[in-house]
Design a protein around this motif. Structure first.
Motif, PDB file in Angstrom:
ATOM      1  N   VAL A  14      69.753  76.812 112.245  1.00 63.45           N
ATOM      2  CA  VAL A  14      69.862  75.812 111.296  1.00 63.45           C
ATOM      3  C   VAL A  14      68.706  74.634 111.588  1.00 63.45           C
ATOM      4  O   VAL A  14      68.303  74.304 112.789  1.00 63.45           O
ATOM      5  CB  VAL A  14      70.994  74.842 111.768  1.00 63.45           C
ATOM      6  CG1 VAL A  14      71.383  73.680 110.820  1.00 63.45           C
ATOM      7  CG2 VAL A  14      72.349  75.960 111.644  1.00 63.45           C
ATOM      8  N   GLU A  70      77.938  76.195 108.412  1.00 62.47           N
ATOM      9  CA  GLU A  70      78.098  75.950 107.233  1.00 62.47           C
ATOM     10  C   GLU A  70      78.306  74.541 106.960  1.00 62.47           C
ATOM     11  O   GLU A  70      77.950  74.095 105.918  1.00 62.47           O
ATOM     12  CB  GLU A  70      79.487  76.823 106.787  1.00 62.47           C
ATOM     13  CG  GLU A  70      79.797  76.412 105.090  1.00 62.47           C
ATOM     14  CD  GLU A  70      81.082  77.470 104.831  1.00 62.47           C
ATOM     15  OE1 GLU A  70      81.694  77.323 103.860  1.00 62.47           O
ATOM     16  OE2 GLU A  70      81.467  78.283 105.592  1.00 62.47           O
ATOM     17  N   SER A  73      75.243  72.488 106.849  1.00 67.67           N
ATOM     18  CA  SER A  73      74.497  72.924 105.342  1.00 67.67           C
ATOM     19  C   SER A  73      75.185  71.843 104.374  1.00 67.67           C
ATOM     20  O   SER A  73      74.679  71.432 103.731  1.00 67.67           O
ATOM     21  CB  SER A  73      74.353  74.155 105.124  1.00 67.67           C
ATOM     22  OG  SER A  73      73.876  74.315 103.955  1.00 67.67           O
ATOM     23  N   ARG A  74      76.680  71.894 104.320  1.00 66.83           N
ATOM     24  CA  ARG A  74      77.099  71.245 103.469  1.00 66.83           C
ATOM     25  C   ARG A  74      77.277  69.842 103.504  1.00 66.83           C
ATOM     26  O   ARG A  74      77.149  69.002 102.782  1.00 66.83           O
ATOM     27  CB  ARG A  74      78.581  71.862 103.458  1.00 66.83           C
ATOM     28  CG  ARG A  74      78.917  73.340 102.770  1.00 66.83           C
ATOM     29  CD  ARG A  74      80.393  73.602 102.702  1.00 66.83           C
ATOM     30  NE  ARG A  74      80.498  74.979 102.126  1.00 66.83           N
ATOM     31  CZ  ARG A  74      80.499  75.077 100.802  1.00 66.83           C
ATOM     32  NH1 ARG A  74      80.736  74.375  99.867  1.00 66.83           N
ATOM     33  NH2 ARG A  74      80.826  76.347 100.447  1.00 66.83           N
ATOM     34  N   GLU A  76      74.892  68.040 105.146  1.00 70.04           N
ATOM     35  CA  GLU A  76      73.659  67.614 104.924  1.00 70.04           C
ATOM     36  C   GLU A  76      73.552  67.590 103.511  1.00 70.04           C
ATOM     37  O   GLU A  76      72.789  66.611 103.026  1.00 70.04           O
ATOM     38  CB  GLU A  76      72.597  68.684 105.460  1.00 70.04           C
ATOM     39  CG  GLU A  76      71.157  68.494 105.027  1.00 70.04           C
ATOM     40  CD  GLU A  76      70.368  67.724 106.188  1.00 70.04           C
ATOM     41  OE1 GLU A  76      69.408  67.086 105.946  1.00 70.04           O
ATOM     42  OE2 GLU A  76      70.964  67.466 107.320  1.00 70.04           O
TER      43      GLU A  76
END
Length: 141
Positions: A14, A70, A73-74, A76
């Protein structure tokens, strides 16, 4: 941020998006309200998006959300969208809630989402397996 992810359920590398302008041309970009996604989650999202969690089929949240690739990412994406749309004094926040927050938070908080198995009391417990993938035929892509 990618170091040490091997012990986490997602085991993905990540990388955070840069918070500083890439070059002098970007120096006119507005200053970020929240310096990073963690500050956004604790300072804005957690205080605005209140739900009763982990109650008989209700929503699920992990207090160690940063151990889920996940979720990182979401969240962010939510932070970046909020930073952009907060500057729109007309419908920016409505667009953010409708198109971004409600969509991503529904996925994140779902009982079968990335926080499945985690609890607010015991924290991170999830060991979800990645989606199965087979190697595509040579030359397909």
């Amino acid at each position: 941020m990618s170091e040490g992810l091997g012990e986490w359920d997602d085991e993905l590398e990540v990388t955070a998006l840069p918070t500083e302008p890439a070059d002098e041309e970007d120096s006119d970009a507005p200053e970020l309200f929240y310096p990073n996604v963690a500050e956004f989650v604790s300072g804005k999202l957690a205080t605005s998006y209140r739900r009763q969690i982990n109650v008989q089929g209700g929503v699920t949240w992990c207090p160690q959300w940063w151990k889920h690739a996940e979720a990182i990412s979401r969240l962010e994406a939510l932070w970046r969208a909020w930073e952009f749309l907060r500057l729109d004094g007309t419908t920016g926040m409505s667009v953010w809630w409708r198109d971004h927050a409600d969509h991503h938070m529904s996925v994140l908080l779902s009982t079968d989402g990335p926080f499945k198995g985690c609890t607010p009391d015991d924290g991170h417990r999830s060991k979800l397996a990645p989606l199965p993938c087979e190697e595509p035929p040579a030359g397909l892509f």
